[in-house]
Scaffold this motif. Structure first.
Motif, PDB file in Angstrom:
ATOM      1  N   ALA A 124       7.491  -0.240  -4.695  1.00  0.00           N
ATOM      2  CA  ALA A 124       7.973  -0.247  -6.193  1.00  0.00           C
ATOM      3  C   ALA A 124       7.794  -1.789  -6.614  1.00  0.00           C
ATOM      4  O   ALA A 124       8.637  -2.718  -6.148  1.00  0.00           O
ATOM      5  N   PRO A 137       7.545  -3.394 -10.510  1.00  0.00           N
ATOM      6  CA  PRO A 137       7.372  -3.427 -12.036  1.00  0.00           C
ATOM      7  C   PRO A 137       6.256  -4.292 -12.409  1.00  0.00           C
ATOM      8  O   PRO A 137       6.064  -5.518 -11.887  1.00  0.00           O
ATOM      9  N   ASP A 151       4.369   1.361 -10.179  1.00  0.00           N
ATOM     10  CA  ASP A 151       5.652   1.092 -11.112  1.00  0.00           C
ATOM     11  C   ASP A 151       5.833   2.508 -11.857  1.00  0.00           C
ATOM     12  O   ASP A 151       5.059   3.695 -11.660  1.00  0.00           O
TER      13      ASP A 151
END
Lengths: 233, 233
Positions: free
Chosen positions: A170, A172, A213
């Motif tokens: 993950a 962003p 993301d």
């Protein structure tokens, strides 16, 4: 659901409970003699327990354990150690979602003080997972380990842990939206507040992790965790 | 991100901040003169603010607002009023996830006392959404309304609100797994701890809501909310 531990058993199908679970049965469930409560045996079957004693000292239940717990997700979670305030919620949430293994890992942006939190005691780490199991009506405790050294874990342990799974990181602002509905095993790494630093990103990518993301929004760790699991599994 | 309100503006491109945001800039960001902070104007554009004054009394920023906020999800959330302890987290989570409209609704299993909580003040309901926006780096405040009467809301308001959307009702033990990756608008109803009662289920189904779940696990409302949004959107 009330989770039952080996030391609770006073006969093969009878338990005696004190402390938190006694208080909970009296004050929240307002149980009385003859009531039937949902119960589950840690790492075992689930079913019902009929109240045969309930007073200030103990709750006793006669058990019928005849149901299998729900299947775990084939998901290993590598989670950068969150701030202590968030740790409990993240552990209970990951457990209730059905994650089968959790590794709490160090990262550049994890404050050193977090590793000294009393919440990292064996007792608390167990307690938060137990709360997650009771919430979800599950009995199978997810494995949990602590990786205080990022590099050692990533180089020595992660290749074996992630074997035959889809490794996702993950991140962003990552180049790719997180894929949906993966049918096989997944290893999901979630960074600290502030994200992974470049060297960490490269270490994961060197092992085949894909940075993904959920779009442009930055989410709190426990929100991101649940949204990612809901999307992936 | 620091969210800016109309009353913060002392000139078209200058704001003066006091209170929480001043303290946050000094204590968390440890900002100094000349620093550039991420900012966004409530319901407007986002960008940077350069610190031109920072002392015990005020933080002043010179603004350049040149970025659009991230798009909202086409998702209306009908949420049975959670217990006060959970309400704040659920509101901030829903906002950070990008839900564009939130209705807090009564239900049989919502305790009456929850409606008397000070957390239902306009001030707190705004504050929790602001925290969600700042977390997610968004500026568009989701609409929020309170439906203290279940039947009135469902019969009089919901048909219009849900028009042209896919209506889904989160219902653990439901007959169908929640669908994934819906491209159009969705109206998602999430019940209280303990779930919807039959009459409520029938009211929603009468309007076309499909009962769906995430499998056999029972999740806390804020975990279920994030997992459902991650799955649906």
């Amino acid at each position: 659901m009330v989770l039952l531990f080996p030391e609770d058993f006073i006969a093969p199908n009878r338990v005696r409970l004190v402390g938190r679970r006694l208080a909970h049965a009296r004050e929240v469930h307002r149980a009385t003699l003859g009531d039937s409560l949902r119960v589950g045996r840690l790492n075992g079957k689930m079913g019902r327990g009929v109240v045969t004693r309930l007073d200030g000292e103990a709750l006793e239940l006669d058990l019928l354990l005849d149901q299998e717990p729900p299947p775990k997700l084939s998901l290993t979670l590598i989670l950068a150690l969150p701030r202590p305030k968030v740790l409990n919620r993240a552990l209970a949430a990951a457990t209730s979602l059905g994650v089968h293994r959790i590794v709490l890992i160090n990262a550049w942006k994890v404050e050193k003080s977090y590793w000294k939190s009393p919440r990292l005691s064996d007792e608390n780490l167990l307690q938060q997972r137990v709360l997650g199991l009771e919430q979800a009506k599950d009995t199978i405790l997810p494995e949990l380990s602590l990786a205080r050294l990022f590099r050692t874990f990533v180089e020595d342990d992660l290749p074996r842990l992630m074997k035959d799974s889809l490794p996702l990181l993950a991140h962003p602002g990552g180049p790719e939206l997180c894929p949906r509905g993966i049918s096989g095993p997944v290893t999901l790494a979630i960074g600290p507040e502030g994200g992974w630093v470049d060297a960490e990103l490269k270490s994961f990518q060197g092992l085949g992790f894909r940075p993904v993301d959920l779009g442009p929004r930055i989410l709190r760790v426990e929100t991101a965790l649940a949204a990612l699991v809901g999307r992936i599994c």
